[in-house]
Write a protein that holds these residues in place. Structure first.
Motif, PDB file in Angstrom:
ATOM      1  N   THR A 123       0.832  -1.208   0.000  1.00  0.00           N
ATOM      2  CA  THR A 123       0.000   0.000   0.000  1.00  0.00           C
ATOM      3  C   THR A 123       0.865   1.257   0.000  1.00  0.00           C
ATOM      4  OG1 THR A 123      -1.772  -1.187   1.134  1.00  0.00           O
ATOM      5  CG2 THR A 123      -1.857   1.226   1.192  1.00  0.00           C
ATOM      6  N   HIS A 124       1.891   1.281   0.825  1.00  0.00           N
ATOM      7  CA  HIS A 124       2.786   2.455   0.840  1.00  0.00           C
ATOM      8  C   HIS A 124       3.449   2.654  -0.522  1.00  0.00           C
ATOM      9  CE1 HIS A 124       2.541   3.931   4.915  1.00  0.00           C
ATOM     10  NE2 HIS A 124       2.651   2.703   5.390  1.00  0.00           N
ATOM     11  N   GLN A 125       3.853   1.585  -1.204  1.00  0.00           N
ATOM     12  CA  GLN A 125       4.478   1.732  -2.518  1.00  0.00           C
ATOM     13  C   GLN A 125       3.489   2.297  -3.531  1.00  0.00           C
ATOM     14  OE1 GLN A 125       7.816   1.328  -3.370  1.00  0.00           O
ATOM     15  NE2 GLN A 125       7.077   2.433  -5.172  1.00  0.00           N
ATOM     16  N   VAL A 126       2.264   1.823  -3.497  1.00  0.00           N
ATOM     17  CA  VAL A 126       1.244   2.358  -4.401  1.00  0.00           C
ATOM     18  C   VAL A 126       1.076   3.859  -4.162  1.00  0.00           C
ATOM     19  CG1 VAL A 126      -1.234   2.343  -4.921  1.00  0.00           C
ATOM     20  CG2 VAL A 126       0.027   0.181  -4.750  1.00  0.00           C
ATOM     21  N   PHE A 127       1.023   4.279  -2.910  1.00  0.00           N
ATOM     22  CA  PHE A 127       0.886   5.707  -2.611  1.00  0.00           C
ATOM     23  C   PHE A 127       2.127   6.495  -3.034  1.00  0.00           C
ATOM     24  CE2 PHE A 127      -2.840   4.645  -0.084  1.00  0.00           C
ATOM     25  CZ  PHE A 127      -3.671   5.710  -0.403  1.00  0.00           C
ATOM     26  N   ARG A 128       3.312   5.920  -2.918  1.00  0.00           N
ATOM     27  CA  ARG A 128       4.520   6.609  -3.415  1.00  0.00           C
ATOM     28  C   ARG A 128       4.426   6.813  -4.928  1.00  0.00           C
ATOM     29  NH1 ARG A 128       7.025   3.638   0.850  1.00  0.00           N
ATOM     30  NH2 ARG A 128       7.434   1.839  -0.489  1.00  0.00           N
ATOM     31  N   ASN A 129       3.933   5.810  -5.635  1.00  0.00           N
ATOM     32  CA  ASN A 129       3.782   5.929  -7.089  1.00  0.00           C
ATOM     33  C   ASN A 129       2.778   7.016  -7.445  1.00  0.00           C
ATOM     34  OD1 ASN A 129       5.548   3.769  -7.291  1.00  0.00           O
ATOM     35  ND2 ASN A 129       3.948   2.276  -7.712  1.00  0.00           N
ATOM     36  N   LEU A 130       1.638   7.008  -6.769  1.00  0.00           N
ATOM     37  CA  LEU A 130       0.620   8.025  -7.034  1.00  0.00           C
ATOM     38  C   LEU A 130       1.125   9.417  -6.697  1.00  0.00           C
ATOM     39  CD1 LEU A 130      -2.457   6.066  -5.688  1.00  0.00           C
ATOM     40  CD2 LEU A 130      -2.079   6.748  -8.075  1.00  0.00           C
ATOM     41  N   GLN A 131       1.866   9.548  -5.610  1.00  0.00           N
ATOM     42  CA  GLN A 131       2.413  10.847  -5.217  1.00  0.00           C
ATOM     43  C   GLN A 131       3.375  11.369  -6.279  1.00  0.00           C
ATOM     44  OE1 GLN A 131       3.851  10.921  -1.221  1.00  0.00           O
ATOM     45  NE2 GLN A 131       4.082  13.124  -1.222  1.00  0.00           N
ATOM     46  N   ALA A 132       4.198  10.487  -6.844  1.00  0.00           N
ATOM     47  CA  ALA A 132       5.134  10.897  -7.895  1.00  0.00           C
ATOM     48  C   ALA A 132       4.389  11.373  -9.145  1.00  0.00           C
ATOM     49  CB  ALA A 132       6.067   9.735  -8.246  1.00  0.00           C
ATOM     50  N   ILE A 133       3.311  10.702  -9.481  1.00  0.00           N
ATOM     51  CA  ILE A 133       2.521  11.097 -10.653  1.00  0.00           C
ATOM     52  C   ILE A 133       1.827  12.432 -10.390  1.00  0.00           C
ATOM     53  CG2 ILE A 133       0.548  10.480 -12.100  1.00  0.00           C
ATOM     54  CD1 ILE A 133       1.424   7.491 -11.584  1.00  0.00           C
ATOM     55  N   LEU A 134       1.232  12.584  -9.213  1.00  0.00           N
ATOM     56  CA  LEU A 134       0.609  13.862  -8.868  1.00  0.00           C
ATOM     57  C   LEU A 134       1.616  15.007  -8.947  1.00  0.00           C
ATOM     58  CD1 LEU A 134      -1.594  12.844  -5.806  1.00  0.00           C
ATOM     59  CD2 LEU A 134      -2.436  13.686  -8.020  1.00  0.00           C
ATOM     60  N   GLU A 171      -6.240   2.823   7.227  1.00  0.00           N
ATOM     61  CA  GLU A 171      -5.360   3.577   8.121  1.00  0.00           C
ATOM     62  C   GLU A 171      -4.204   4.211   7.343  1.00  0.00           C
ATOM     63  OE1 GLU A 171      -2.447   2.555  11.827  1.00  0.00           O
ATOM     64  OE2 GLU A 171      -4.436   1.630  11.847  1.00  0.00           O
ATOM     65  N   ILE A 172      -3.608   3.462   6.441  1.00  0.00           N
ATOM     66  CA  ILE A 172      -2.514   3.993   5.619  1.00  0.00           C
ATOM     67  C   ILE A 172      -3.046   5.094   4.703  1.00  0.00           C
ATOM     68  CG2 ILE A 172      -0.834   3.439   3.815  1.00  0.00           C
ATOM     69  CD1 ILE A 172      -0.703   0.588   5.149  1.00  0.00           C
ATOM     70  N   TYR A 173      -4.185   4.852   4.091  1.00  0.00           N
ATOM     71  CA  TYR A 173      -4.848   5.831   3.224  1.00  0.00           C
ATOM     72  C   TYR A 173      -5.024   7.158   3.964  1.00  0.00           C
ATOM     73  CZ  TYR A 173      -8.760   7.676   0.387  1.00  0.00           C
ATOM     74  OH  TYR A 173      -9.590   8.448  -0.393  1.00  0.00           O
ATOM     75  N   ALA A 174      -5.549   7.097   5.180  1.00  0.00           N
ATOM     76  CA  ALA A 174      -5.782   8.307   5.976  1.00  0.00           C
ATOM     77  C   ALA A 174      -4.479   9.049   6.263  1.00  0.00           C
ATOM     78  CB  ALA A 174      -6.491   7.947   7.281  1.00  0.00           C
ATOM     79  N   SER A 175      -3.382   8.323   6.417  1.00  0.00           N
ATOM     80  CA  SER A 175      -2.101   8.977   6.704  1.00  0.00           C
ATOM     81  C   SER A 175      -1.619   9.821   5.525  1.00  0.00           C
ATOM     82  CB  SER A 175      -1.041   7.943   7.100  1.00  0.00           C
ATOM     83  OG  SER A 175      -0.569   7.218   5.985  1.00  0.00           O
ATOM     84  N   TYR A 176      -2.014   9.490   4.319  1.00  0.00           N
ATOM     85  CA  TYR A 176      -1.623  10.272   3.139  1.00  0.00           C
ATOM     86  C   TYR A 176      -2.571  11.443   2.897  1.00  0.00           C
ATOM     87  CZ  TYR A 176       1.968   6.926   1.925  1.00  0.00           C
ATOM     88  OH  TYR A 176       3.093   6.148   1.951  1.00  0.00           O
ATOM     89  N   ASP A 231      -6.726  15.429   6.558  1.00  0.00           N
ATOM     90  CA  ASP A 231      -8.096  15.933   6.701  1.00  0.00           C
ATOM     91  C   ASP A 231      -8.868  15.967   5.384  1.00  0.00           C
ATOM     92  OD1 ASP A 231      -7.760  16.303   9.410  1.00  0.00           O
ATOM     93  OD2 ASP A 231      -7.135  18.395   9.195  1.00  0.00           O
ATOM     94  N   HIS A 232      -8.164  15.844   4.259  1.00  0.00           N
ATOM     95  CA  HIS A 232      -8.820  15.852   2.945  1.00  0.00           C
ATOM     96  C   HIS A 232      -9.505  14.509   2.724  1.00  0.00           C
ATOM     97  CE1 HIS A 232      -9.638  16.859  -1.155  1.00  0.00           C
ATOM     98  NE2 HIS A 232      -8.916  15.853  -1.608  1.00  0.00           N
ATOM     99  N   LYS A 233     -10.749  14.531   2.328  1.00  0.00           N
ATOM    100  CA  LYS A 233     -11.514  13.300   2.181  1.00  0.00           C
ATOM    101  C   LYS A 233     -12.189  13.249   0.807  1.00  0.00           C
ATOM    102  CE  LYS A 233     -12.284  12.675   7.121  1.00  0.00           C
ATOM    103  NZ  LYS A 233     -10.975  13.096   7.410  1.00  0.00           N
TER     104      LYS A 233
END
Length: 129
Positions: free
Chosen positions: A53-64, A92-97, A100-102
């Protein structure tokens, strides 16, 4: 009215492994392709749902970032899980990224994901540049 369409690509996330783009910008909208837990050099992350999950979020963050966006620009997220019993950990991991934005979100259990990974996530964002 003509809307320009632009392919978004970054070397900070894994290259597309098929006939698609990491993301596409159309006007002020950005759509990412589903990101799985591959590193930027294309290796599958070892470990369980947390590491993936953290790797997927790192990938998405790089694209954003490449598109000039951030988590606060995301309006819709779709999460695909191999096992819905892992939802609480992913949430829980999702919320950490997102903090407050939902953004709006859908979560779906999928019988099988590419490369037999545990998670895939795609998102839609509004760009302000």
């Amino acid at each position: 009215m003509t809307i320009s369409i632009e392919t978004i690509a970054t070397s900070e996330a894994p290259a597309a492994i098929g006939p698609y783009s990491q993301a596409v910008r159309a006007g002020q909208m950005l759509w990412t392709s589903g990101q799985i837990p591959l590193t930027a050099d294309g290796r599958l992350v070892e470990g369980g749902i947390e590491e993936q999950t953290h790797q997927v979020f790192r990938n998405l963050q790089a694209i954003l970032k490449e598109a000039g966006a951030s988590w606060k620009d995301v309006v819709k997220v779709t999460v695909f899980l191999k096992d819905m019993d892992q939802f609480a950990v992913v949430n829980e991991i999702y919320a950490s990224y997102f903090g407050d934005h939902k953004p709006a979100r859908s979560t779906v259990e999928a019988a099988r994901l590419p490369k037999d990974v545990l998670i895939e996530i795609e998102l839609t964002a509004i760009l302000h540049n």
